[in-house]
Design an enzyme around this catalytic site. Structure first.
Site, short mmCIF file in Angstrom:
data_model
loop_
_atom_site.label_atom_id
_atom_site.label_comp_id
_atom_site.label_asym_id
_atom_site.label_seq_id
_atom_site.Cartn_x
_atom_site.Cartn_y
_atom_site.Cartn_z
N ASP A 91 12.41 -40.40 14.83
CA ASP A 91 13.65 -39.79 14.36
C ASP A 91 14.81 -40.60 14.93
O ASP A 91 14.63 -41.49 15.77
CB ASP A 91 13.73 -38.30 14.76
C1 BGC Z 1 17.21 -35.80 11.65
C2 BGC Z 1 16.15 -36.25 10.64
C3 BGC Z 1 16.76 -37.18 9.64
C4 BGC Z 1 17.36 -38.36 10.38
C5 BGC Z 1 17.93 -39.44 9.48
C6 BGC Z 1 17.96 -36.97 12.23
O1 BGC Z 1 19.04 -36.56 12.99
O2 BGC Z 1 16.60 -35.05 12.66
O3 BGC Z 1 15.59 -35.13 10.01
O4 BGC Z 1 15.80 -37.59 8.70
O5 BGC Z 1 18.39 -37.88 11.24
O6 BGC Z 1 19.10 -39.03 8.86
#
Ligand code: BGC
Length: 730
Positions: free
Chosen positions: A273
């Site tokens: 993530d």
């Molecule tokens: C979130 C993810 C997301 C990623 C990319 C993160 O802050 O937890 O779910 O896919 O950002 O935008």
């Protein structure tokens, strides 16, 4: 470990790559870092922050969040000009509930209890997103959720492992089509299952907080939906921010190597993530970026999102003999394989240079589908004295913060435009002959507002209170300590109630909220969640009966915040509260509120009535491994067409670990004309009777099970099934 699916072509390509080129494949950056974008040249700040050079950026393997076909083509062209081995970039993004055509939030999709709706939402999202050059979607999020204080419950399909699994599988099908299609069908995109694992249970509902549960609980309730979506062919997995058994998921070898790659046999790309690799330093489990990089890649994380631990350290780790080169090779091969599967080596633009697909975005057809699904996801919570539906020629007063607000798309709409959303005001003006519209602020209600409202209501037959949350109060980093709307909104509905006209509360929320006062002061109430682009139309379709509500709650609504976590599939206690002992002190209960939720899981009304009858089991005694068939009749006994969700629950009363008081094992949504009757059939397999032991072995045991059949998690018990000791020889 060998990457089983890799082709000879990709293996040959890997063999030609330098370490530097390999490491860069494992890095993901936002599009604005890349030459070819409009903001080119503004990269000094962010680049310096990540300690990256422009040369590093030239080699990077993927981007996150580009926003048009034009941008994708510009970035890809520049990239390929400098790519020694012609390795195209991958374009990834969050297209969580629609692209430009915004669908209801995932929690609302959960409420649809409709596999086809979930698949259709995903198929339309993929069609639009790929028309703008995206290849990989960071969806579905399949985190089981039980705590509405956590803002991201809006992004989950709810509190039930089976419902989450079924809808997750449907979404993967919608995004990807049949697996082999990705290479040929450029309207499909790769799906990412997230957040692995157990992100849905942060302590206290506070974003990014610690998760702690038994491994048995993890296996029993949290892993199944991820697993189901991977079995359906999802190409990627994203790690979660939290710890799992004390070890951050992003560096957790047991989780990613043993369970994900080992037990689940997942051979696709595992991406961190946002910033999660570097964050293991804050978790106190790595001393610096170098150690974080080593731990994450060793745990099997292939791509690092938005931090540069890999980029700065993997090469040195290998050269210093601290990391085996094969670990990096394995990661790169998986990334190359994904690029190959998406057809990027044949056409790095996936058809978009030759074929402008802009007309596929935000089309009339897609908006119509979004309108239908928004109505399909709404849950009719109250309808006293058949207040709803009502005729369009009635005089209607529409009041409240959502009366004219375009904040109806909900969180995680990166590409949807609020300005394009149909407000309630617009839809009311189209639909009703006479409507008075009095918007009020989200957080205040003054005497002046009240006076204006009173006047409008006096001249009306019915009043609609459009109340709810703002998008910024839910979604990522949208945790609340108290799941309440601002007090002024409760006061508004209470005030309307004193005016003597029927009050219909139309609620917009990304989570279950404290709803008691709204229920008490409303004749009818519909939970719309965040319905998306077609919000206003979906509301008027429901109010006038053009659409008949058929949604069911995917999460329990608490009596009050202090009752959280509250979920239907909880365990019994040694001292359960019953009708007979309710007044005794030493039973499991609260002194100030009931144990039951305010609205239970699976609950939702319709404008028509349904009757279930003739429930028959093929057998009431079976051997281990044997199946049971449940047959029943369902009749629409009311006077209008409607859909009902038939739900089958089980309780294992005699297991060697305590099992939930009931668990959903089957559901089907049926569409019946007025008076129509249908026969339905459900099959319970050995797997439905099985569960995990503390040693994580999944078994089926002999013993007694109760079966419940109905239209909510309060379904009545219909039979007992006895499982005998001997194995089935069928
Ligand atoms: C979130 C993810 C997301 C990623 C990319 C993160 O802050 O937890 O779910 O896919 O950002 O935008």
């Amino acid at each position: 470990m060998e990457v089983a699916m890799a082709s000879e072509t990709m293996k040959n390509l890997l063999a030609q790559m330098t370490i530097e080129e390999k490491v860069a494949q494992c890095m993901q950056l936002s599009p604005f870092f890349f030459p070819g974008t409009k903001v080119e040249g503004e990269v000094t700040g962010p680049l310096a922050e990540l300690e990256l050079t422009e040369k590093d950026v030239q080699l990077v393997g993927s981007t996150l969040g580009s926003s048009s076909a034009e941008e994708m083509i510009a970035i890809q062209e520049k990239h390929l000009e400098t790519s020694r081995l012609n390795i195209p970039l991958l374009f990834m993004a969050d297209v969580i509930h629609g692209y430009k055509t915004v669908f209801p939030i995932p929690l609302a999709l959960g409420a649809s209890f409709d596999r086809e709706a979930a698949e259709e939402m995903a198929a339309v999202s993929a069609k639009e997103a790929t028309a703008d050059g995206l290849h990989v979607n960071f969806s579905p999020m399949l985190d089981l959720v039980r705590d509405p204080r956590w803002g991201r419950v809006m992004e989950s399909t709810g509190e039930d492992p089976y419902l989450n699994s079924e809808l997750g599988v449907a979404m993967v099908r919608g995004y990807q089509g049949k697996t082999a299609d990705l290479e040929k069908d450029y309207t499909k995109m790769a799906a990412t299952v997230k957040h692995f694992a157990a992100y849905g249970q942060p302590e206290g509902g506070r974003e990014y907080n610690t998760v702690d549960m038994s491994n048995r609980e993890l296996y029993q309730n949290y892993l199944p939906a991820y697993r189901a979506a991977l079995d359906a062919g999802a190409k990627l997995v994203m790690t979660s921010f939290n710890v799992v058994d004390g070890v951050p998921a992003t560096m957790n070898r047991w989780l990613n190597r043993d369970i994900l790659r080992g037990e689940f046999g997942f051979d696709g790309v595992l991406i961190s993530d946002w910033g999660a690799i570097q964050e293991v330093i804050n978790h106190g489990t790595a001393a610096d970026k170098r150690e974080a990089a080593k731990l994450a890649i060793t745990a099997g994380v292939d791509i690092e999102m938005m931090t540069s631990c890999y980029m700065q350290n993997l090469q040195a780790l290998i050269e210093d003999g601290e990391l085996e080169a094969t670990i990096l090779d394995e990661a790169v091969l998986r990334i190359l394989t994904l690029k190959e599967e998406l057809g990027l080596f044949q056409d790095p633009y996936r058809g978009l240079k030759a074929n402008d697909r802009q007309k596929e975005i935000f089309s009339e057809e897609h908006r119509n589908i979004a309108r239908i699904i928004a109505a399909e996801s709404a849950v009719l919570l109250e309808n006293k004295a058949h207040t709803l539906p009502f005729a369009a020629n009635q005089q209607v007063a529409l009041v409240g913060p959502l009366a004219d607000s375009n904040d109806v798309l909900g969180g995680w709409t990166v590409y949807g435009e609020k300005e394009q959303a149909v407000t309630l005001e617009a839809a009311f003006q189209e639909t009703f002959t006479n409507s008075a519209i009095i918007p009020t602020p989200y957080t205040t209600l003054t005497e002046t507002h009240k006076a204006a409202i009173k006047q409008a209501v006096e001249g009306s037959d019915i009043v609609i209170a459009a109340v709810g949350e703002k998008t910024e109060w839910e979604g990522e980093a949208g945790s609340l300590a108290t799941v309440r709307l601002p007090e002024s909104q409760y006061q508004l509905v209470a005030y309307l109630h004193t005016l003597g006209k029927p009050v219909v509360t139309v609620l917009f929320s990304g989570r279950p909220i404290e709803i008691k006062e709204l229920a008490e002061n409303s004749e009818a109430m519909i939970e719309m969640w965040f319905p998306g682009t077609e919000a206003g139309h979906a509301v008027t379709d429901l109010l006038t009966g053009k659409a008949n509500p058929s949604g069911k709650l995917p999460m329990s609504f608490p009596q009050t915040t202090g009752q959280i976590p509250i979920y239907y599939n909880h365990l019994n206690t040694g001292r359960p509260k019953t009708r007979q002992n309710a007044e005794e002190r030493y039973v499991s209960k609260y002194l100030d509120i009931p144990n039951r939720p305010f609205y239970p899981f699976g609950y939702g009304k319709s404008y028509t009535e349904f009757e279930i009858s003739d429930v028959k089991l093929s057998k009431t005694e079976i051997a281990l491994g044997e199946e049971v068939t449940i047959r029943l009749r369902i009749k629409n006994s009311g006077s209008r067409a409607g859909k009902e969700v038939v739900q089958i629950y089980l309780q294992d009363e005699t297991a060697s670990v305590s099992r939930p008081v009931r668990e959903l094992k089957g559901f089907e949504k049926v569409n019946l004309a007025a008076g129509e009757e249908r026969q339905m059939q459900f099959t319970l397999t050995a797997d439905d009777f099985s569960f995990y032991l503390p040693n994580l072995e999944k078994i089926q045991e002999p013993g007694r099970h109760r079966i419940f059949v109905g239209t909510s998690s309060l379904a009545p018990e219909v039979a007992l099934i006895q499982i005998r000791k001997e194995e089935s020889n069928a």
